[in-house]
Enzyme design. Structure first.
Site, PDB file in Angstrom:
ATOM      1  CG  HIS A 111      -8.245  -5.961   8.282  1.00 27.78           C
ATOM      2  ND1 HIS A 111      -8.521  -4.732   8.868  1.00 27.78           N
ATOM      3  CD2 HIS A 111      -7.853  -6.771   9.295  1.00 27.78           C
ATOM      4  CE1 HIS A 111      -8.302  -4.821  10.160  1.00 27.78           C
ATOM      5  NE2 HIS A 111      -7.890  -6.042  10.455  1.00 27.78           N
ATOM      6  CG  ASP A 112     -11.139  -7.564  10.946  1.00 28.88           C
ATOM      7  OD1 ASP A 112     -10.276  -8.362  10.546  1.00 28.88           O
ATOM      8  OD2 ASP A 112     -10.951  -6.764  11.887  1.00 28.88           O
ATOM      9  CG  ASP A 141      -3.558  -1.994  12.916  1.00 31.75           C
ATOM     10  OD1 ASP A 141      -4.010  -2.118  14.070  1.00 31.75           O
ATOM     11  OD2 ASP A 141      -4.217  -2.200  11.891  1.00 31.75           O
ATOM     12  CG  ASP A 189      -6.152  -5.136  16.955  1.00 32.15           C
ATOM     13  OD1 ASP A 189      -6.767  -5.159  15.881  1.00 32.15           O
ATOM     14  OD2 ASP A 189      -6.003  -6.136  17.692  1.00 32.15           O
ATOM     15  CD  GLU A 233     -10.862  -3.607  15.894  1.00 32.67           C
ATOM     16  OE1 GLU A 233     -11.376  -4.373  15.080  1.00 32.67           O
ATOM     17  OE2 GLU A 233     -10.005  -3.990  16.722  1.00 32.67           O
TER      18      GLU A 233
END
Ligand code: NOJ
Length: 566
Positions: free
Chosen positions: A340-341, A101, A209, A268
């Site tokens: 994970h969100d 990430d 991210d 993302e």
């Protein structure tokens, strides 16, 4: 290598690991790198090609590692750099790749860059972050004196006052996540050098991210006021800002272009449009390989994620269909239900009770047979469900805790706030991986940092791997299909029965070969009309023993894939 050969990630499936919730090797209750090493067999058995790790860098963990204080080291809570080197080698030995990430829209406030930046208005790195004086005519610290009216994603203003200088710094996320100023060439050079350092170390790429927020309109204009105020939505100034494509192209040139397509990048991008998604992923432009867009995971939000609405299947089909069409000729989609969100999809759009296995496998079938690269989030392959927290003390996530404090502080009923949060909060995805039915689901021998979902006694990896009818084996079959079927990877996509309220239907076509994919998003039998031309086609895959969709209709939560040639 030719362009097509280098796009190896088109027939790949990615598995996302959230390290702190995956497997704990040392009993401190927090997952770690050696825990991941111990479970690579699970991923290999599933047929995974690429493993993406959520952040393992040094971090104060204000946002579970999305607040990085040292980009070139592993946080001691997760292990050491040597452990990570071992993981890279072990992943490669099994024929898989490892993607990290990359969190470079912001750093932690404990990063040495920020500490220097905040030390004085004349510091050499002052402009590495966004510093502004209070709003003209207002005293620092007074509500409303923030330089813009922007709201942070984690509630409250997007600006934090620094008492020493009397100036504010921008943080789109928590106040411990100051935004980097990408206008500064030295910031960009540092980021590229760090990325190259990881790639040279053996890492195969990055999930980036909020990479569509790195370019801000330097005027930082106020945004339209949200609801009854006082904050505004500043996104027009920072979503795909003026230099976003330029920065990503520069990154590609500096970091990836000379690596012969061995790497993989996924950006993302909350709020990205199809048009920008195309631009970001058009190979000719040298930007990214694929993007995570958010339209489809926002379809059941009302005024926001804390205002959930029942799924309107037609909306889901319409948005995913538009993205399939928009990136058909140029660009590439990434496909996901979970991360994970996001809440667990079987609880969100399936039935996590009576029809858990059937609905989880139906949802998987629909997603994996779209055109694009599918992502599996840890536990999704087991049909893991949302968790039923009943008090705010059980929550760990800063987003949920801040929202609760803010809503209760504004006078909302605490119980009602918790009820509204239940379906969408991020801790749903962050409860520990359920490995078997032993204490704490074998996630840890210590006390887990967040409660294990009590349903681990029945929903767990050991049980799923032992049962050919499990969610796990269905995912394995879908992944195998992607590896062996050109029509799954490359076939054209066409939505069918677009107005049907309960059935998701589409075709994939490559040359003479076609697939018809059908999914029933309801617990009622759904007759299928309008697809008579598929009578007599072979059943390629289903989540029921004897499917006959065109004559008997789709059984509750049934998924069927038909294939014909000619
Ligand atoms: C997106 C990440 O997925 C999320 O977990 C994080 O809180 C924000 N970006 C800020 O880094």
């Amino acid at each position: 290598m030719s362009g097509v050969e280098t796009r190896w990630w088109r027939d790949a499936v990615v598995y996302q690991i959230y390290p702190r919730s995956f497997a704990d090797s040392d009993g401190d209750g927090i997952g770690d790198v050696r825990g991941i090493l111990a479970h690579l067999g699970h991923l290999e058995a599933l047929g995974i090609d690429v493993v993406w790790l959520s952040p393992i860098y040094r971090s104060p963990q204000d946002d579970n590692g999305y607040d990085v204080s040292d980009y070139r080291d592993v946080d001691p809570m997760f292990g050491t750099l040597a452990d990570l080197d071992e993981l890279i080698a072990a992943v490669h030995d099994r024929g898989m790749k490892l993607v990290l990430d990359l969190v470079v829209n912001h750093t932690s406030d404990a990063h040495p860059w920020f500490m220097e930046s905040r030390s004085s208005p004349s510091a050499a790195k002052r402009d590495w972050y966004w510093w502004r004086p209070p709003r003209a005519g207002m005293a620092a610290g007074v509500p409303g004196a923030e330089p813009t009216n922007w709201r942070s994603f984690f509630s409250g203003p997007a600006w934090e006052l620094d008492d020493v200088s009397g100036e504010y710094y921008l943080h789109l996320f928590s106040r411990r996540q100051p935004d980097l100023n990408w206008e500064q060439p030295a910031v960009r050079a540092e980021v590229y050098s760090m990325m190259s350092w990881w790639l040279d170390r053996g890492v195969d790429g990055f999930r980036m991210d909020v990479i569509n927020m790195i370019s801000k309109d330097p005027d930082l204009p106020d945004g339209p006021v949200l609801g009854s105020g006082p904050y505004g939505d500043g996104s027009r100034a920072y979503l795909v800002g003026p230099r976003n494509h330029e920065f990503v192209q520069e990154m590609h040139r500096e970091v990836f272009a000379h690596r012969d397509g061995r790497t993989m990048t996924v950006g993302e991008m909350p709020g990205v449009s199809i048009e920008d998604g195309r631009l970001f992923t058009d190979p000719a432009r040298g930007e990214l390989d694929m993007v995570f867009q958010f339209e489809h995971v926002d379809v059941d939000h009302g005024s926001g994620k804390w205002d959930p609405r029942p799924l309107e299947l037609r909306d889901l089909k319409a948005t995913l269909g538009r993205w399939q069409a928009g990136l058909a000729d140029v660009g590439w989609n990434s496909l996901y239900w979970c991360n994970h969100d996001q809440p667990r999809v079987v609880s969100r759009w399936g039935d996590d009770g009576e029809h858990r296995i059937r609905s989880a496998t139906m949802l998987a079938t629909i997603l994996h047979l779209h055109r694009g690269t599918p992502y599996v989030y840890q536990g999704e392959e087991l049909g893991m469900t949302n968790v039923a927290f009943t008090s705010i003390e059980e929550f760990r996530d800063i987003e949920a805790r801040n929202h609760y404090a803010s809503a209760v502080g504004r006078g909302h009923d605490p119980a009602a706030v918790l009820t509204a949060m239940a379906p969408m909060h991020r801790d749903n995805a962050r409860t520990p991986m359920q490995w078997d039915d032993s204490p704490h689901a074998a996630f840890t021998t210590g006390t887990p940092w967040i409660a294990v979902n009590p349903n681990f006694t029945t929903i767990n990896g050991a049980a799923a791997r032992a049962d050919e009818a499990s969610v796990f084996h269905h995912y394995r079959r879908l992944i195998d299909l992607r590896h062996t079927s050109d029509v799954v990877v490359h076939g054209d996509f066409e939505m069918r029965l677009a107005d049907h309220p309960d059935v998701y239907a589409f075709t994939r076509t490559l040359g003479r070969e076609s697939l018809l994919v059908l999914g029933n998003f309801s617990a009622a039998v759904q007759p299928i009309d309008g697809l008579e031309d598929w009578a007599g086609a072979d059943v390629l895959l289903a989540n029921t023993p004897a499917p006959d969709p065109l004559r008997a209709g789709l059984a509750p939560w049934e998924a069927v894939v038909l294939r014909r040639v000619g």
